[in-house]
Design an enzyme around this catalytic site. Sequence first.
Site, PDB file in Angstrom:
ATOM      1  N   SER A  98     -20.700 -54.976  15.328  1.00 26.67           N
ATOM      2  CA  SER A  98     -22.139 -55.194  15.567  1.00 26.67           C
ATOM      3  C   SER A  98     -22.730 -56.079  14.473  1.00 26.67           C
ATOM      4  CB  SER A  98     -22.897 -53.867  15.587  1.00 26.67           C
ATOM      5  OG  SER A  98     -22.412 -53.030  16.605  1.00 26.67           O
ATOM      6  N   THR A 139     -36.300 -55.675  20.403  1.00 26.49           N
ATOM      7  CA  THR A 139     -36.722 -54.374  20.934  1.00 26.49           C
ATOM      8  C   THR A 139     -37.910 -53.807  20.158  1.00 26.49           C
ATOM      9  OG1 THR A 139     -34.424 -53.949  21.512  1.00 26.49           O
ATOM     10  CG2 THR A 139     -35.891 -52.035  21.442  1.00 26.49           C
ATOM     11  N   PRO A 141     -40.850 -50.306  19.983  1.00 24.68           N
ATOM     12  CA  PRO A 141     -40.914 -48.881  20.339  1.00 24.68           C
ATOM     13  C   PRO A 141     -41.204 -48.666  21.823  1.00 24.68           C
ATOM     14  CG  PRO A 141     -42.045 -49.264  18.253  1.00 24.68           C
ATOM     15  CD  PRO A 141     -41.626 -50.612  18.756  1.00 24.68           C
ATOM     16  N   ARG A 276       3.820 -35.436  19.636  1.00 21.80           N
ATOM     17  CA  ARG A 276       3.333 -34.060  19.767  1.00 21.80           C
ATOM     18  C   ARG A 276       4.187 -33.284  20.784  1.00 21.80           C
ATOM     19  NH1 ARG A 276       0.807 -29.794  17.473  1.00 21.80           N
ATOM     20  NH2 ARG A 276      -0.404 -28.586  18.993  1.00 21.80           N
ATOM     21  N   GLU A 371     -28.072 -54.265  23.918  1.00 22.91           N
ATOM     22  CA  GLU A 371     -27.853 -55.586  24.543  1.00 22.91           C
ATOM     23  C   GLU A 371     -27.874 -55.481  26.059  1.00 22.91           C
ATOM     24  OE1 GLU A 371     -26.590 -58.509  22.747  1.00 22.91           O
ATOM     25  OE2 GLU A 371     -26.358 -57.601  20.766  1.00 22.91           O
ATOM     26  N   THR A 373     -28.747 -52.194  28.960  1.00 21.84           N
ATOM     27  CA  THR A 373     -28.034 -50.945  29.252  1.00 21.84           C
ATOM     28  C   THR A 373     -27.058 -51.144  30.416  1.00 21.84           C
ATOM     29  OG1 THR A 373     -29.601 -50.151  30.900  1.00 21.84           O
ATOM     30  CG2 THR A 373     -30.115 -49.639  28.605  1.00 21.84           C
TER      31      THR A 373
HETATM   32  C1  FAD Z   1     -27.488 -48.628  17.487  1.00 22.10           C
HETATM   33  C2  FAD Z   1     -28.395 -49.604  18.173  1.00 22.10           C
HETATM   34  C3  FAD Z   1     -28.543 -50.882  17.663  1.00 22.10           C
HETATM   35  C4  FAD Z   1     -29.424 -51.782  18.268  1.00 22.10           C
HETATM   36  N1  FAD Z   1     -29.599 -53.039  17.722  1.00 22.10           N
HETATM   37  C5  FAD Z   1     -30.596 -53.845  18.190  1.00 22.10           C
HETATM   38  C6  FAD Z   1     -30.902 -55.090  17.528  1.00 22.10           C
HETATM   39  O1  FAD Z   1     -30.238 -55.482  16.568  1.00 22.10           O
HETATM   40  N2  FAD Z   1     -31.959 -55.811  17.980  1.00 22.10           N
HETATM   41  C7  FAD Z   1     -32.726 -55.422  19.045  1.00 22.10           C
HETATM   42  O2  FAD Z   1     -33.670 -56.124  19.386  1.00 22.10           O
HETATM   43  N3  FAD Z   1     -32.431 -54.250  19.708  1.00 22.10           N
HETATM   44  C8  FAD Z   1     -31.398 -53.462  19.306  1.00 22.10           C
HETATM   45  N4  FAD Z   1     -31.118 -52.271  19.943  1.00 22.10           N
HETATM   46  C9  FAD Z   1     -31.982 -51.837  21.041  1.00 22.10           C
HETATM   47  C10 FAD Z   1     -31.324 -51.883  22.405  1.00 22.10           C
HETATM   48  O3  FAD Z   1     -31.092 -53.192  22.817  1.00 22.10           O
HETATM   49  C11 FAD Z   1     -32.194 -51.065  23.367  1.00 22.10           C
HETATM   50  O4  FAD Z   1     -32.016 -49.707  22.998  1.00 22.10           O
HETATM   51  C12 FAD Z   1     -31.836 -51.285  24.817  1.00 22.10           C
HETATM   52  O5  FAD Z   1     -32.246 -52.557  25.245  1.00 22.10           O
HETATM   53  C13 FAD Z   1     -32.488 -50.232  25.737  1.00 22.10           C
HETATM   54  O6  FAD Z   1     -33.825 -50.064  25.448  1.00 22.10           O
HETATM   55  P1  FAD Z   1     -34.393 -48.571  25.238  1.00 22.10           P
HETATM   56  O7  FAD Z   1     -33.514 -47.854  24.293  1.00 22.10           O
HETATM   57  O8  FAD Z   1     -35.829 -48.704  24.885  1.00 22.10           O
HETATM   58  O9  FAD Z   1     -34.236 -47.862  26.641  1.00 22.10           O
HETATM   59  P2  FAD Z   1     -35.270 -47.937  27.902  1.00 22.10           P
HETATM   60  O10 FAD Z   1     -35.591 -49.362  28.234  1.00 22.10           O
HETATM   61  O11 FAD Z   1     -36.397 -47.005  27.642  1.00 22.10           O
HETATM   62  O12 FAD Z   1     -34.339 -47.335  29.047  1.00 22.10           O
HETATM   63  C14 FAD Z   1     -34.076 -45.941  29.160  1.00 22.10           C
HETATM   64  C15 FAD Z   1     -33.225 -45.732  30.441  1.00 22.10           C
HETATM   65  O13 FAD Z   1     -33.957 -46.207  31.576  1.00 22.10           O
HETATM   66  C16 FAD Z   1     -33.182 -47.158  32.296  1.00 22.10           C
HETATM   67  N5  FAD Z   1     -34.048 -48.183  32.865  1.00 22.10           N
HETATM   68  C17 FAD Z   1     -34.970 -48.956  32.230  1.00 22.10           C
HETATM   69  N6  FAD Z   1     -35.554 -49.791  33.097  1.00 22.10           N
HETATM   70  C18 FAD Z   1     -34.982 -49.559  34.318  1.00 22.10           C
HETATM   71  C19 FAD Z   1     -35.146 -50.130  35.616  1.00 22.10           C
HETATM   72  N7  FAD Z   1     -35.991 -51.139  35.849  1.00 22.10           N
HETATM   73  N8  FAD Z   1     -34.402 -49.629  36.628  1.00 22.10           N
HETATM   74  C20 FAD Z   1     -33.510 -48.629  36.411  1.00 22.10           C
HETATM   75  N9  FAD Z   1     -33.306 -48.053  35.217  1.00 22.10           N
HETATM   76  C21 FAD Z   1     -34.035 -48.534  34.172  1.00 22.10           C
HETATM   77  C22 FAD Z   1     -32.221 -47.752  31.268  1.00 22.10           C
HETATM   78  O14 FAD Z   1     -31.055 -48.263  31.897  1.00 22.10           O
HETATM   79  C23 FAD Z   1     -31.924 -46.530  30.384  1.00 22.10           C
HETATM   80  O15 FAD Z   1     -30.911 -45.780  30.974  1.00 22.10           O
HETATM   81  C24 FAD Z   1     -30.169 -51.378  19.407  1.00 22.10           C
HETATM   82  C25 FAD Z   1     -29.969 -50.096  19.942  1.00 22.10           C
HETATM   83  C26 FAD Z   1     -29.089 -49.221  19.347  1.00 22.10           C
HETATM   84  C27 FAD Z   1     -28.899 -47.855  19.932  1.00 22.10           C
END
Ligand code: FAD
Length: 392
Positions: A98, A139, A141, A276, A371, A373
């Site tokens: 990463s 990303t 909040p 094993r 990147e 989901t």
């Molecule tokens: C360890 C880690 C490192 C990261 N590093 C970075 C980084 O360097 N820079 C950066 O910018 N971001 C980073 N991220 C953020 C990451 O890209 C986001 O977590 C990801 O894009 C999902 O956003 P969210 O967590 O807000 O989930 P949400 O968008 O809230 O989604 C929650 C759930 O709802 C589903 N969902 C959302 N919209 C829809 C839809 N229209 N239809 C059906 N299902 C849907 C999703 O698939 C997911 O299962 C990182 C995340 C993690 C965990």
Amino acid sequence: MKPDLFQAPDYYNLDDLLTEEHKMVRDAAREWVKRDVSPIIEEAAQDAKFPKSIIKGLAEIGAFGPYIPEEYGGAGLDQIAYGLIMQEIERGDSGVRSTASVQSSLVMYPIYKYGSEEQRKKFLPKLASGEFMGCFGLTEPDHGSNPSGMVTNFKDKGDHYLLNGAKLWISNSPFADIAVVWAKNEDGRIHGLIVERGMEGFSTPETHNKWSLRASATGELIFDNVKIPKENLLPNKSGLGAPLGCLDSARFGIAWGAIGAAMDCYDTALRYSKERVQFGKPIASFQLQQKKLAEMITEITKAQLLAWRLGVLRNEGKATSAQISMAKRNNVDMALKVAREARQVLGAMGITGDYSIMRHMMNLESVITYEGTHDIHLLITGMDITGIPAFS
Ligand SMILES: Cc1cc2nc3c(=O)[nH]c(=O)nc-3n(C[C@H](O)[C@H](O)[C@H](O)COP(=O)(O)OP(=O)(O)OC[C@H]3O[C@@H](n4cnc5c(N)ncnc54)[C@H](O)[C@@H]3O)c2cc1C
């Protein structure tokens, strides 16, 4: 952790498809992971600390900007070489990969593609050598899967911009020297800005209590009236397509990287199953364990073929974003399933830090989410084949 005895599976002789340069680059990365990552990574993950000592080695194997031209300090390699480096690093740990992915595809790539010549000269050589580390802020909040809703914004104040807002879940943020940040201008248009550590009003608190990617530092980016010099705006591309272009490159690296994690889990499970003994026989002699191992190598081989073909398409400039989504989604899902099956082959030992499998499995829970989901990438394929977006 046990000594690293990794032997890479290549069931379909994919090495025959690689050039001598590909193999040389891959082997150098593989050796480095064995020598410098494997001995320290378990402790780093247990302590939830990014091991900064490996930054120099990452730069030396060309992991920072593998495909950035040499005149800017990059390694000037092709896309398959980039993929192979990511595969080898993630064989060691997804968190380390990463860090390399972010530096290459989310920091160096936008500066190279969308930046001015002055920005390229100022930042790229230092990022390639690891003297500077970068992070990528998209990303927020309240805006993850839907980054177009972002509220981080900047206003034109004549001789500078004023940046306000916050980013969350940002890899490398706690120690990054610079951040490529995506924010809206007064017209609501998304632009990239280079924010430098030390700018007043800019802070990067670390996010704690992760069970995943523990050897990678994750944090926030907070902008409280940060004055950004005008020359720090990336001038050559704006709109959501700009950050999405970076994500294409990073997701391509993930499609390869996940194979590395899967290969390590498979190789560990195969070796363990031969050693094993239960009921007077190696557990590898039982059909149920063979089924697990046979299915693992089948899925790894399919993923390797997908990644290699995608690499060829990327080298020809023909790979579509939807094709990249398919490979990221498939290969990460494959790796997670391989990790879960491999963990079972090791029984109770599989949950310990003596072996890498549980760490890979927990890491991959982040990789399947960041990147884009798993579900969002499926929707991208759905949109591509039907022409109908099902996001909202
Ligand atoms: C360890 C880690 C490192 C990261 N590093 C970075 C980084 O360097 N820079 C950066 O910018 N971001 C980073 N991220 C953020 C990451 O890209 C986001 O977590 C990801 O894009 C999902 O956003 P969210 O967590 O807000 O989930 P949400 O968008 O809230 O989604 C929650 C759930 O709802 C589903 N969902 C959302 N919209 C829809 C839809 N229209 N239809 C059906 N299902 C849907 C999703 O698939 C997911 O299962 C990182 C995340 C993690 C965990």
